[in-house]
Design an enzyme around this catalytic site. Sequence first.
Site, PDB file in Angstrom:
ATOM      1  N   LYS A 158       0.821  -1.207   0.000  1.00  0.00           N
ATOM      2  CA  LYS A 158       0.000   0.000   0.000  1.00  0.00           C
ATOM      3  C   LYS A 158       0.855   1.256   0.000  1.00  0.00           C
ATOM      4  O   LYS A 158       1.867   1.312   0.696  1.00  0.00           O
ATOM      5  CB  LYS A 158      -0.879   0.041   1.257  1.00  0.00           C
ATOM      6  CG  LYS A 158      -1.967  -1.004   1.294  1.00  0.00           C
ATOM      7  CD  LYS A 158      -2.808  -0.817   2.546  1.00  0.00           C
ATOM      8  CE  LYS A 158      -3.923  -1.844   2.580  1.00  0.00           C
ATOM      9  NZ  LYS A 158      -4.730  -1.709   3.795  1.00  0.00           N
ATOM     10  N   GLY A 165      -7.872   3.438  -2.471  1.00  0.00           N
ATOM     11  CA  GLY A 165      -7.452   2.225  -3.159  1.00  0.00           C
ATOM     12  C   GLY A 165      -6.373   2.425  -4.206  1.00  0.00           C
ATOM     13  O   GLY A 165      -5.949   1.478  -4.851  1.00  0.00           O
ATOM     14  N   LYS A 201      -0.169  -8.152   5.780  1.00  0.00           N
ATOM     15  CA  LYS A 201      -0.945  -9.345   5.442  1.00  0.00           C
ATOM     16  C   LYS A 201      -2.229  -8.923   4.731  1.00  0.00           C
ATOM     17  O   LYS A 201      -2.893  -7.982   5.150  1.00  0.00           O
ATOM     18  CB  LYS A 201      -1.273 -10.098   6.735  1.00  0.00           C
ATOM     19  CG  LYS A 201      -2.009 -11.394   6.527  1.00  0.00           C
ATOM     20  CD  LYS A 201      -1.050 -12.521   6.247  1.00  0.00           C
ATOM     21  CE  LYS A 201      -1.797 -13.803   5.922  1.00  0.00           C
ATOM     22  NZ  LYS A 201      -0.867 -14.792   5.340  1.00  0.00           N
ATOM     23  N   ASN A 290      -9.830   9.059   9.106  1.00  0.00           N
ATOM     24  CA  ASN A 290     -10.308  10.155   8.262  1.00  0.00           C
ATOM     25  C   ASN A 290     -10.487  11.367   9.163  1.00  0.00           C
ATOM     26  O   ASN A 290     -11.323  11.347  10.067  1.00  0.00           O
ATOM     27  CB  ASN A 290     -11.629   9.794   7.604  1.00  0.00           C
ATOM     28  CG  ASN A 290     -11.469   8.622   6.656  1.00  0.00           C
ATOM     29  OD1 ASN A 290     -10.526   8.579   5.880  1.00  0.00           O
ATOM     30  ND2 ASN A 290     -12.355   7.667   6.738  1.00  0.00           N
ATOM     31  N   ARG A 292     -11.872  14.184   8.982  1.00  0.00           N
ATOM     32  CA  ARG A 292     -12.900  15.096   8.471  1.00  0.00           C
ATOM     33  C   ARG A 292     -14.269  14.546   8.841  1.00  0.00           C
ATOM     34  O   ARG A 292     -14.376  13.414   9.311  1.00  0.00           O
ATOM     35  CB  ARG A 292     -12.810  15.165   6.942  1.00  0.00           C
ATOM     36  CG  ARG A 292     -13.056  13.788   6.323  1.00  0.00           C
ATOM     37  CD  ARG A 292     -13.219  13.799   4.818  1.00  0.00           C
ATOM     38  NE  ARG A 292     -13.627  12.504   4.310  1.00  0.00           N
ATOM     39  CZ  ARG A 292     -12.828  11.471   4.100  1.00  0.00           C
ATOM     40  NH1 ARG A 292     -11.533  11.564   4.363  1.00  0.00           N
ATOM     41  NH2 ARG A 292     -13.312  10.326   3.641  1.00  0.00           N
TER      42      ARG A 292
END
Length: 448
Positions: A158, A165, A201, A290, A292
């Site tokens: 990531k 995504g 993982k 997040n 916000r």
Amino acid sequence: MFSKILIANRGEIALRVIRACRELGVRCVCVFSEADRGAPYLDLADEAICIGPAPSAKSYLDISRIMSAAEISDVDAIHPGYGFLSENAHFAEVCRSSGIAFIGPSPESIRLLGNKTSAREVAGRVGVPMLPGVKENVDSEEQAIEIANNIGYPVIIKAAAGGGGRGMRVAHNEIALVQGFLQAKSEAAIAFKDDSVYVEKYLERPRHVEIQMIVDSHGNFVYCGERDCSLQRRHQKLVEEAPSPIMTPELRRKMGEAALTLAKAANYVTAGTCEFLVDSKNNFYFMEVNTRIQVEHPVSELVTRTDLIRAQILAAAGEKLPFSQSDVEVRGHAIECRINAEDPDNDFRPCPGKITRVFIPGGPGVRWDSHIEAGYTIPSNYDSMVGKLLVFAPDRMQAITRMKRALQEMRIEGIKTTVPLHLRIMSDKRFIDGTVHTSYIEKELLAK
Ligand code: MV4
């Protein structure tokens, strides 16, 4: 309390903030781009100021234009809504140095929790559960291979700066890992100007469950239950609900306390959300924060009988929240369907254009958060959401029945919308059973 707030956003969330301001007796100023000139919600603000042309880079994302509007209209606070500048630490800093309250977290909190690497570092330090993997960035293919061998395949690579995504690759073996590592890195470099990635993982068929937090500056940390957002398509949420069909009081307490532990470690004040993945055995793992208010906040408002925008404004003004944790009880069931101007039969192609006719459902337990009306033209410059249809009922099955009824009443003509897809979801056996996972729409429902 503030006397005047500038709303640095557009569409339904601008209207949502206008409504909260009205109820608090605070005046509000709405900024708008040329594409939004004449939008019906602008009439409901006390003042409306044009800040530039349609492209958001020259209007809703342009800090200097927004600060000029704030100065001209002499506001004492700015509400950023969601998207645009809402998670921009630099904007929060500019507000602070201009003596204007940013209705959101401090720049320090945004930097600490808004960035995935530093949020993971904090989460690891305070013992919030995470998937096996590494907290720090992975620099080389050799290092990625070593980590994958330790935790076992499948793994996911990531982008540290990622979101939605992008910059994400799943690998089931070493060859795919090396390839995915390089792809994720170059995608991240282009998308976020930051090519750092980490490895963890990979969890098959997880649920996406997020905890709503709200904190004031008097040390009152509260979680308002969870939302289940497992029904997504290409990382765009379609349906959100509260409570999560898989939730138990015990799991909620554990997840809520984990989220607040993180918020406390970051001195977090205002509304925020802690995202988790939950596996089939109800183990939960921290994903990201997040910093916000989110699109789907109303489902939490409905099941906890709170007003999160009002709470955000109170917290930013240094006032105490009107409730504490022991007052917040999850009761009933709420569902939100995001109605987008998209054609589900045509790969969800955006369908901006003029709405010729609107009929909005009503009756018991129905809420419609939207800025549209008949004759309104949806501009092509921004996202395609035309409104959020919400229902509230005593239990999940009644909420699904009520949503079906409301969707059947709804008429939005002149453009294509996702209403037919939502009707299909509300009759889908797997959705009704509450057993969908985050890839269900793409891998199963749309594949049928
Ligand atoms: C994952 C995952 C499985 N295992 N991480 C997608 C967006 C980003 N915020 C996190 N995402 C995922 N991370 C591990 N270790 C699966 C996803 C994922 C997903 C998560 C939430 C909602 C929808 C999703 C759709 C596909 C993949």
